[in-house]
Scaffold this motif. Sequence first.
Motif, PDB file in Angstrom:
ATOM      1  N   LYS A 197       0.736  -1.285   0.183  1.00 49.29           N
ATOM      2  CA  LYS A 197      -0.139   0.011   0.103  1.00 49.29           C
ATOM      3  C   LYS A 197       0.840   1.130   0.096  1.00 49.29           C
ATOM      4  O   LYS A 197       1.419   1.510   0.772  1.00 49.29           O
ATOM      5  N   GLY A 198       1.069   1.934  -1.209  1.00 49.24           N
ATOM      6  CA  GLY A 198       1.739   3.157  -1.430  1.00 49.24           C
ATOM      7  C   GLY A 198       0.986   4.361  -0.880  1.00 49.24           C
ATOM      8  O   GLY A 198      -0.202   4.609  -0.844  1.00 49.24           O
ATOM      9  N   PHE A 199       1.937   5.439  -0.520  1.00 51.40           N
ATOM     10  CA  PHE A 199       1.159   6.653  -0.105  1.00 51.40           C
ATOM     11  C   PHE A 199       2.379   7.720  -0.311  1.00 51.40           C
ATOM     12  O   PHE A 199       3.449   7.342  -0.321  1.00 51.40           O
ATOM     13  N   PRO A 200       2.155   9.190  -0.470  1.00 48.49           N
ATOM     14  CA  PRO A 200       3.210  10.035  -0.271  1.00 48.49           C
ATOM     15  C   PRO A 200       3.519  10.501   1.031  1.00 48.49           C
ATOM     16  O   PRO A 200       2.646  10.314   1.772  1.00 48.49           O
ATOM     17  N   ALA A 201       4.903  10.446   1.256  1.00 52.12           N
ATOM     18  CA  ALA A 201       5.390  11.059   2.486  1.00 52.12           C
ATOM     19  C   ALA A 201       5.310  12.376   2.344  1.00 52.12           C
ATOM     20  O   ALA A 201       4.845  13.212   1.760  1.00 52.12           O
ATOM     21  N   LEU A 202       5.719  13.032   3.758  1.00 53.15           N
ATOM     22  CA  LEU A 202       5.733  14.423   3.936  1.00 53.15           C
ATOM     23  C   LEU A 202       6.415  15.515   2.974  1.00 53.15           C
ATOM     24  O   LEU A 202       5.767  16.248   2.510  1.00 53.15           O
ATOM     25  N   ASP A 203       7.279  14.777   2.379  1.00 52.31           N
ATOM     26  CA  ASP A 203       8.161  15.494   1.417  1.00 52.31           C
ATOM     27  C   ASP A 203       7.837  15.145  -0.087  1.00 52.31           C
ATOM     28  O   ASP A 203       8.593  15.773  -1.132  1.00 52.31           O
ATOM     29  N   GLY A 204       6.874  14.170  -0.531  1.00 55.23           N
ATOM     30  CA  GLY A 204       6.502  14.011  -1.817  1.00 55.23           C
ATOM     31  C   GLY A 204       6.811  12.853  -2.326  1.00 55.23           C
ATOM     32  O   GLY A 204       6.515  12.280  -3.162  1.00 55.23           O
ATOM     33  N   GLN A 205       7.894  12.325  -1.522  1.00 62.20           N
ATOM     34  CA  GLN A 205       8.558  10.972  -1.957  1.00 62.20           C
ATOM     35  C   GLN A 205       7.484   9.785  -1.555  1.00 62.20           C
ATOM     36  O   GLN A 205       6.655  10.032  -0.975  1.00 62.20           O
ATOM     37  N   ARG A 206       7.401   8.739  -2.695  1.00 63.93           N
ATOM     38  CA  ARG A 206       6.433   7.609  -2.327  1.00 63.93           C
ATOM     39  C   ARG A 206       7.061   6.756  -0.956  1.00 63.93           C
ATOM     40  O   ARG A 206       8.192   6.201  -1.340  1.00 63.93           O
ATOM     41  N   VAL A 207       6.291   6.045  -0.181  1.00 67.58           N
ATOM     42  CA  VAL A 207       6.755   5.032   0.516  1.00 67.58           C
ATOM     43  C   VAL A 207       5.506   4.137   0.620  1.00 67.58           C
ATOM     44  O   VAL A 207       4.431   4.478   0.068  1.00 67.58           O
ATOM     45  N   ALA A 208       5.783   3.038   1.405  1.00 65.37           N
ATOM     46  CA  ALA A 208       4.698   1.959   1.421  1.00 65.37           C
ATOM     47  C   ALA A 208       4.534   1.419   2.414  1.00 65.37           C
ATOM     48  O   ALA A 208       5.558   1.116   3.142  1.00 65.37           O
ATOM     49  N   CYS A 358      12.669  14.588   6.475  1.00 69.12           N
ATOM     50  CA  CYS A 358      12.560  13.163   6.061  1.00 69.12           C
ATOM     51  C   CYS A 358      13.884  12.505   5.948  1.00 69.12           C
ATOM     52  O   CYS A 358      13.871  11.340   6.473  1.00 69.12           O
ATOM     53  N   ILE A 359      14.882  12.978   5.558  1.00 71.45           N
ATOM     54  CA  ILE A 359      16.248  12.550   5.660  1.00 71.45           C
ATOM     55  C   ILE A 359      16.755  12.217   6.824  1.00 71.45           C
ATOM     56  O   ILE A 359      17.190  11.361   7.113  1.00 71.45           O
ATOM     57  N   ASP A 360      16.354  13.187   7.784  1.00 69.01           N
ATOM     58  CA  ASP A 360      16.840  13.192   9.026  1.00 69.01           C
ATOM     59  C   ASP A 360      16.258  11.784   9.647  1.00 69.01           C
ATOM     60  O   ASP A 360      16.873  11.207  10.688  1.00 69.01           O
ATOM     61  N   MET A 361      14.922  11.602   9.378  1.00 71.01           N
ATOM     62  CA  MET A 361      14.181  10.306  10.121  1.00 71.01           C
ATOM     63  C   MET A 361      14.354   9.045   9.531  1.00 71.01           C
ATOM     64  O   MET A 361      13.937   8.322   9.996  1.00 71.01           O
TER      65      MET A 361
END
Length: 377
Positions: A197-208, A358-361
């Motif tokens: 199940k994919g969705f956009p993260a805070l920064d616009g990158q895709r995660v799942a 997001c990179i920091d996390m």
Amino acid sequence: MDFTLVEEEQMLADVVGRFVEKEYDFEARRRLAATPQGWSDAHWSTLAEMGVLALNIPSEHGGLGAGPVETMLVAEAFGRGLVLEPFLSSAVIGAKLIGRAGHEARKAQMLEGLADGSLKTALATLEPGARFDLWSVATTAEPTSGGFILTGRKGVVLHGDSADILLVSARTSGEQTDKHGITLFAVDARAPGVSVKGFPALDGQRVAEVVFDGVRVDAQAVIGAVDEGYPLLEWIVDQGIFALCAEAVGAMSRLTDLTFDYLRTRKQFGSPIGKFQALQHRAADMLSAVEQAKSIVYFAAAKLGDDDEQAAHRAVTAAKALIGKSARYVAQQAVQLHGGMGMTDELAIGWYVKRLTCIDMTWGNTEHHVELYGAFL
């Protein structure tokens, strides 16, 4: 230590820089991030034609066999443009992990697909409740006739919804938090029992979010050795963290440029606000933070190029800790110097701040890596 780029490295930096400048203006990036896939197939094909996707493919398998410096240059350029394509997941993590420890019967085919862009991978390792502890693995791989059965759940998988192959950590023996007993698998993302199940993260990158419900894999899906996957997992995550740190340097550099341009053009009391001494001090501190971050990434690149993996691990941990601190400072100053509009979606500043956050996390924030480095000492 000489940080001067050789001619081939400078050419690579220039080529990738031109690609980012041409294809990733802010409005184009916003439109692309809003699409269901979240990135461009056309851009991906261009990167393959440029040879960028083959950088980390071993030369004996038709790749360029490049080192950490080349990865750093590409990632830094991508950070300046907030590039959305899954370079990190496939061309860094997938290429390096399969190239180092993939099953010999499938390695050549997988590496060929990664190099030409027809195959994409994603690292599925973090689990709900595990925070940043790579060794906390509840996903199980039960031995069965001719292979294993995987059951479990993975969270925040970068570009997981675009992946053809999921690189999965699962427990084949031991308790949930044991470092021994972890095995890595290459799992077909479309296999029966795999739910993504994919969705956009805070920064616009895709995660799942990925669920494995009795997924059957054969013995050739094993990456490395059974029960001995943790050192390999730690190593490949270090490769990913290094690329993220380089990307953060690019994002901070661009964020600083945008802020300095604003200070030169925004006027108050009839003069550019960049003439005010207090703001000049802030700008100087931002530039110092960027240069410090760049230096430690170069240091990590040098250590990753050596054969001492423990020293490389320490260098990457130190880089991640410092990058998070520097990125937070640069982001905060950029927002403050732009005023309230610095956090709006209509201005590029806010998206750079989100990406740096997001990179920091990802794979451990500043505090986590400070603790890890303290353990080394």
